[in-house]
Design a protein around this motif. Structure first.
Motif: not given
Length: 227
Positions: A110-116, A29-36, A141-142
Motif C-alpha cells: 500500500s505505497l503512498v507518495l510520502s514513502d519516497n 542492493a538496488s540503487s533505485k527502485v520505482r513503484a506506484f 509516483s501516481e
C-alpha cells in the motif's frame, strides 16, 4: 612494531590486515527502485558471508525521507521477523528474504507518495560484522501518463492540431466530389446492350440511299416521256 617470523611488522599493517579480514561480508542492493501508489514493492538485498549462517545473524532496514531527517529502523530480523509496530510503515512491511540463501529482502504494501526516501539494508553475521553500506532510493509516483506535458508540447499541439483537422476535412470533401463526378459519368455512359440495339448509320448506307432515290427518279422520268 611487532615481531613476526623473525621480522618486525608495523602495527598499522597489522590493523589494516585485521580490518580486511573483518570485511568479509558483502551486501548488494538496488540503487533505485520505482513503484506506484497503492501497489507493493520488494526492496531486494543480498549478502555473502565468509562465516557460517547462525542464529546470531541479524538484518536491519533503516529509512530516511527524501526531505531529510533522522534515520529510523523500520525492520529487524533475528531468526524471526520483527517489522516496526509504529510510524508510517506500521502493518505494511513483510519479510520476503531467506538468510540461508543470502537473501535479506523485504516488501512494502500500500505505497503512498510520502514513502519516497532512502532505505539501507544492514546485515551482521558474527564474527562478520563489517560490510559496505549500499543505499536504495525508492521513488513512488501516481500511475498515469508516462510523460508530463511541457509548455512547448502544449503549444505544438495547439498549433498543429487545427491544421491536421483542416487537412482531414479537405481530403474528405475532395473524396466526396470525386465520388459524385464518378456517379455522373457512369450515369451518362450507355451500356453495351443499349449501344448494340441502336442502328448504326455509316457513310456507305447514306450513299446507297441517295443512289436508290436517284434511280427511282430516273425511272419515273422515262415513264413520263412519249414514244
Amino acid at each position: 612494531m611487532r615481531r613476526s617470523g623473525g621480522g618486525l611488522v608495523p602495527r598499522g599493517v597489522l590493523l589494516l590486515l585485521g580490518v580486511c579480514n573483518a570485511l568479509s561480508l558483502e551486501i548488494k542492493a538496488s540503487s533505485k527502485v520505482r513503484a506506484f501508489v497503492g501497489e507493493q514493492v520488494v526492496l531486494k538485498c543480498s549478502f555473502t558471508s565468509s562465516s557460517p549462517i547462525t542464529e546470531s545473524l541479524t538484518v536491519d532496514w533503516t529509512y530516511q525521507p527524501l526531505t531529510g531527517g533522522r534515520m529510523e529502523t523500520i525492520f529487524h530480523y533475528q531468526s524471526v521477523a520483527y517489522p516496526t509496530t509504529m510510524g508510517k510503515f506500521k502493518d505494511r512491511i513483510s519479510w520476503t528474504g531467506n538468510v540461508a540463501k543470502g537473501d535479506a529482502s523485504i516488501a512494502i504494501q500500500s505505497l503512498v507518495l510520502s514513502d519516497n526516501g532512502t532505505f539501507i539494508c544492514s546485515v551482521k553475521n558474527p564474527p562478520d560484522v563489517y560490510h559496505n553500506i549500499p543505499q536504495t532510493v525508492l521513488i513512488v509516483s501516481e500511475r498515469g501518463l508516462s510523460f508530463q506535458l511541457t509548455s512547448a508540447t502544449l503549444l505544438s499541439i495547439l498549433v498543429f492540431l487545427p491544421s491536421i483537422i483542416v487537412v482531414i476535412l479537405l481530403l474528405v470533401r475532395m473524396g466526396r466530389k470525386f465520388g459524385v463526378l464518378k456517379e455522373k459519368k457512369s450515369g451518362c455512359k450507355k451500356s453495351s446492350i443499349e449501344v448494340s440495339d441502336e442502328p448504326e448509320h455509316t457513310d456507305t448506307d447514306n450513299c446507297l440511299g441517295r443512289l436508290r432515290v436517284w434511280c427511282w427518279k430516273c425511272v419515273d422520268t422515262d415513264e413520263e416521256d412519249p414514244y
